[in-house]
Write a protein that holds these residues in place. Sequence first.
Motif, PDB file in Angstrom:
ATOM      1  N   MET A 282       0.876  -1.238  -0.066  1.00 48.65           N
ATOM      2  CA  MET A 282       0.026  -0.076   0.086  1.00 48.65           C
ATOM      3  C   MET A 282       0.862   1.429   0.070  1.00 48.65           C
ATOM      4  O   MET A 282       0.429   2.163  -0.725  1.00 48.65           O
ATOM      5  CB  MET A 282      -0.738   0.167   1.210  1.00 48.65           C
ATOM      6  CG  MET A 282      -2.004  -1.063   1.207  1.00 48.65           C
ATOM      7  SD  MET A 282      -3.256  -1.091  -0.140  1.00 48.65           S
ATOM      8  CE  MET A 282      -4.209   0.373   0.806  1.00 48.65           C
TER       9      MET A 282
ATOM     10  N   GLN B  98       2.289   2.579  -3.308  1.00 51.62           N
ATOM     11  CA  GLN B  98       1.481   3.282  -4.310  1.00 51.62           C
ATOM     12  C   GLN B  98       1.622   4.697  -4.275  1.00 51.62           C
ATOM     13  O   GLN B  98       1.930   5.133  -3.274  1.00 51.62           O
ATOM     14  CB  GLN B  98      -0.029   2.682  -3.907  1.00 51.62           C
ATOM     15  CG  GLN B  98      -0.348   1.256  -4.326  1.00 51.62           C
ATOM     16  CD  GLN B  98      -1.782   1.248  -3.960  1.00 51.62           C
ATOM     17  OE1 GLN B  98      -2.164   0.770  -2.684  1.00 51.62           O
ATOM     18  NE2 GLN B  98      -2.693   1.043  -5.147  1.00 51.62           N
ATOM     19  N   GLU B  99       1.540   5.245  -5.576  1.00 50.70           N
ATOM     20  CA  GLU B  99       1.447   6.699  -5.373  1.00 50.70           C
ATOM     21  C   GLU B  99       0.035   6.999  -4.982  1.00 50.70           C
ATOM     22  O   GLU B  99      -0.977   6.525  -5.036  1.00 50.70           O
ATOM     23  CB  GLU B  99       1.174   7.132  -7.094  1.00 50.70           C
ATOM     24  CG  GLU B  99       2.557   6.979  -7.814  1.00 50.70           C
ATOM     25  CD  GLU B  99       3.405   8.119  -7.341  1.00 50.70           C
ATOM     26  OE1 GLU B  99       3.151   9.082  -7.262  1.00 50.70           O
ATOM     27  OE2 GLU B  99       4.479   7.558  -7.263  1.00 50.70           O
ATOM     28  N   ALA B 100       0.230   7.974  -3.923  1.00 49.15           N
ATOM     29  CA  ALA B 100      -0.954   8.503  -3.344  1.00 49.15           C
ATOM     30  C   ALA B 100      -0.844  10.078  -2.774  1.00 49.15           C
ATOM     31  O   ALA B 100       0.362  10.573  -2.513  1.00 49.15           O
ATOM     32  CB  ALA B 100      -1.118   7.763  -2.008  1.00 49.15           C
ATOM     33  N   ASP B 101      -1.931  10.739  -2.746  1.00 44.39           N
ATOM     34  CA  ASP B 101      -2.020  12.106  -2.178  1.00 44.39           C
ATOM     35  C   ASP B 101      -1.478  11.762  -0.540  1.00 44.39           C
ATOM     36  O   ASP B 101      -1.742  10.822   0.122  1.00 44.39           O
ATOM     37  CB  ASP B 101      -3.410  12.551  -2.231  1.00 44.39           C
ATOM     38  CG  ASP B 101      -3.940  13.466  -1.442  1.00 44.39           C
ATOM     39  OD1 ASP B 101      -3.729  14.741  -1.773  1.00 44.39           O
ATOM     40  OD2 ASP B 101      -4.084  13.567  -0.074  1.00 44.39           O
TER      41      ASP B 101
ATOM     42  N   VAL C 199      -4.445  11.132   1.957  1.00 49.37           N
ATOM     43  CA  VAL C 199      -4.951   9.807   1.710  1.00 49.37           C
ATOM     44  C   VAL C 199      -4.146   8.717   2.145  1.00 49.37           C
ATOM     45  O   VAL C 199      -4.606   7.611   2.740  1.00 49.37           O
ATOM     46  CB  VAL C 199      -5.455   9.585   0.071  1.00 49.37           C
ATOM     47  CG1 VAL C 199      -5.844   8.112  -0.120  1.00 49.37           C
ATOM     48  CG2 VAL C 199      -6.452  10.543  -0.348  1.00 49.37           C
TER      49      VAL C 199
ATOM     50  N   ALA D  63      -4.589   8.096   5.730  1.00 49.91           N
ATOM     51  CA  ALA D  63      -5.591   7.300   6.166  1.00 49.91           C
ATOM     52  C   ALA D  63      -5.640   5.837   5.766  1.00 49.91           C
ATOM     53  O   ALA D  63      -5.940   5.105   6.565  1.00 49.91           O
ATOM     54  CB  ALA D  63      -6.919   7.762   5.174  1.00 49.91           C
ATOM     55  N   VAL D  64      -4.559   5.388   4.793  1.00 52.88           N
ATOM     56  CA  VAL D  64      -4.314   4.043   4.373  1.00 52.88           C
ATOM     57  C   VAL D  64      -3.398   3.546   5.506  1.00 52.88           C
ATOM     58  O   VAL D  64      -3.495   2.321   5.985  1.00 52.88           O
ATOM     59  CB  VAL D  64      -3.775   3.959   3.119  1.00 52.88           C
ATOM     60  CG1 VAL D  64      -3.112   2.743   2.651  1.00 52.88           C
ATOM     61  CG2 VAL D  64      -4.759   4.578   1.985  1.00 52.88           C
TER      62      VAL D  64
ATOM     63  N   ALA E  99      -5.343   2.637   8.559  1.00 54.48           N
ATOM     64  CA  ALA E  99      -5.970   1.336   8.171  1.00 54.48           C
ATOM     65  C   ALA E  99      -5.265   0.160   8.335  1.00 54.48           C
ATOM     66  O   ALA E  99      -5.609  -0.767   9.004  1.00 54.48           O
ATOM     67  CB  ALA E  99      -6.716   1.519   6.820  1.00 54.48           C
TER      68      ALA E  99
ATOM     69  N   ASN F 287      -9.275  11.656   7.886  1.00 55.37           N
ATOM     70  CA  ASN F 287      -9.995  11.582   6.868  1.00 55.37           C
ATOM     71  C   ASN F 287     -10.644  12.747   6.346  1.00 55.37           C
ATOM     72  O   ASN F 287     -10.877  12.659   5.155  1.00 55.37           O
ATOM     73  CB  ASN F 287     -11.204  10.632   7.576  1.00 55.37           C
ATOM     74  CG  ASN F 287     -10.996   8.960   7.853  1.00 55.37           C
ATOM     75  OD1 ASN F 287      -9.830   8.717   7.189  1.00 55.37           O
ATOM     76  ND2 ASN F 287     -11.688   8.231   8.691  1.00 55.37           N
TER      77      ASN F 287
ATOM     78  N   ALA G 225      -8.281  14.106   4.060  1.00 53.18           N
ATOM     79  CA  ALA G 225      -8.381  13.184   2.784  1.00 53.18           C
ATOM     80  C   ALA G 225      -9.462  13.406   1.969  1.00 53.18           C
ATOM     81  O   ALA G 225      -9.382  13.631   0.573  1.00 53.18           O
ATOM     82  CB  ALA G 225      -8.388  11.737   3.208  1.00 53.18           C
ATOM     83  N   MET G 226     -10.625  13.865   2.633  1.00 55.16           N
ATOM     84  CA  MET G 226     -11.780  14.166   1.798  1.00 55.16           C
ATOM     85  C   MET G 226     -11.649  15.556   1.263  1.00 55.16           C
ATOM     86  O   MET G 226     -12.072  15.613   0.051  1.00 55.16           O
ATOM     87  CB  MET G 226     -13.076  14.292   2.766  1.00 55.16           C
ATOM     88  CG  MET G 226     -13.873  13.102   3.103  1.00 55.16           C
ATOM     89  SD  MET G 226     -14.182  12.170   1.671  1.00 55.16           S
ATOM     90  CE  MET G 226     -15.640  13.167   1.126  1.00 55.16           C
TER      91      MET G 226
ATOM     92  N   HIS H 220      -8.904  16.610   0.054  1.00 57.97           N
ATOM     93  CA  HIS H 220      -8.141  16.418  -1.161  1.00 57.97           C
ATOM     94  C   HIS H 220      -8.617  15.709  -2.278  1.00 57.97           C
ATOM     95  O   HIS H 220      -7.841  14.775  -2.893  1.00 57.97           O
ATOM     96  CB  HIS H 220      -6.668  15.950  -0.640  1.00 57.97           C
ATOM     97  CG  HIS H 220      -5.918  16.969   0.091  1.00 57.97           C
ATOM     98  ND1 HIS H 220      -4.840  17.540  -0.591  1.00 57.97           N
ATOM     99  CD2 HIS H 220      -6.402  17.502   1.212  1.00 57.97           C
ATOM    100  CE1 HIS H 220      -4.381  18.352   0.304  1.00 57.97           C
ATOM    101  NE2 HIS H 220      -5.166  18.337   1.540  1.00 57.97           N
ATOM    102  N   GLY H 221      -9.927  15.337  -2.398  1.00 59.65           N
ATOM    103  CA  GLY H 221     -10.352  14.523  -3.448  1.00 59.65           C
ATOM    104  C   GLY H 221     -11.715  13.880  -3.249  1.00 59.65           C
ATOM    105  O   GLY H 221     -12.820  14.360  -3.767  1.00 59.65           O
ATOM    106  N   GLY H 222     -12.130  13.132  -1.822  1.00 59.16           N
ATOM    107  CA  GLY H 222     -13.396  12.999  -1.661  1.00 59.16           C
ATOM    108  C   GLY H 222     -13.636  11.587  -2.568  1.00 59.16           C
ATOM    109  O   GLY H 222     -12.796  11.070  -3.192  1.00 59.16           O
TER     110      GLY H 222
END
Lengths: 165, 165
Positions: free
Chosen positions: A87, A90-93, A96, A99-100, A103, A157, A160-161, A163-165
């Motif tokens: 995880m 991965q490329e990610a904001d 986000v 948040a990952v 998790a 969270n 993260a929302m 920045h995209g939702g």
Amino acid sequence: MSLDSLADAFYDELCDIYHAEKQLLNAMPRMIKSATDSRLVEALTAHLEETKKQVQRLEAAFEDTAKRPKSKKCEAMAGLIKESLQMMEQEADDQVMDAVIIASAQKIEHYEIATYGTLCTWATSLGYTNAKERLGENLNEEESADKTLTKVSKSVNKAAMVHGG
Amino acid sequence: MSLDSLADAFYDELCDIYHAEKQLLNAMPRMIKSATDSRLVEALTAHLEETKKQVQRLEAAFEDTAKRPKSKKCEAMAGLIKESLQMMEQEADDQVMDAVIIASAQKIEHYEIATYGTLCTWATSLGYTNAKERLGENLNEEESADKTLTKVSKSVNKAAMVHGG
């Protein structure tokens, strides 16, 4: 090894979580490095320090079994960490990714909560009072770490929302 | 895939648990076959039936993402199942094996509890009301299955102690 008694199962499970915690000590710095939110970094760093003490408590818990501490490859933790590292590759904001990471960390906490729950119950049945106390301390710390991550996740969270939702 | 938004992370996590539940459908019959205690067999059999419905609920939860259901190899569940199968291959007293099966099953339940907990929180943030409802039902079933196993473990552990200690 043959599981002829609950004492055998206890020892086997203790060897499993001993290896799991040591795997985690290696993986956590990577999670901390991938995190951005300051409270998340703080929570993970504090739990890394706790994990070091947990390994020592496990070594003390082995005393009740009259057998030496031994690591048994914990396939479950290996899978949890493999998934977590995948995880993080991965490329990610940034938000986000935070948040990952939460998790992933909560999945790991829950694995440990289940394992320590079983070990505490078995230690009680077996009259391993010293082990029960040490394992109970580890269980409390895992439950507390899980609750802290839930708290941190609320603001993460929201970010993260945004920045995209 | 790139995790640019919380919606991306949600979809990725949903693909992960979708694969995890399907792996579990394949593994559970083996656990049931290895169990001896009638209440344990009953609890696992009931949960196998629940798991079939949970897979259907996951397929319905995908609707909110406007993407098709897809499986992403869940390394964590693969590790949990690998460990569980290894335990069941060991020579063991029947009652001790029952205790070990409960331990394995509770680790699996806790993995799912952590994952559904995250997915429910993210579904709420994302306004995925249909998904939130379905995933909440799955979460409740996992928590309930975990509690049932804790109840069953009390008599199983006593029986395991009689056979060795």
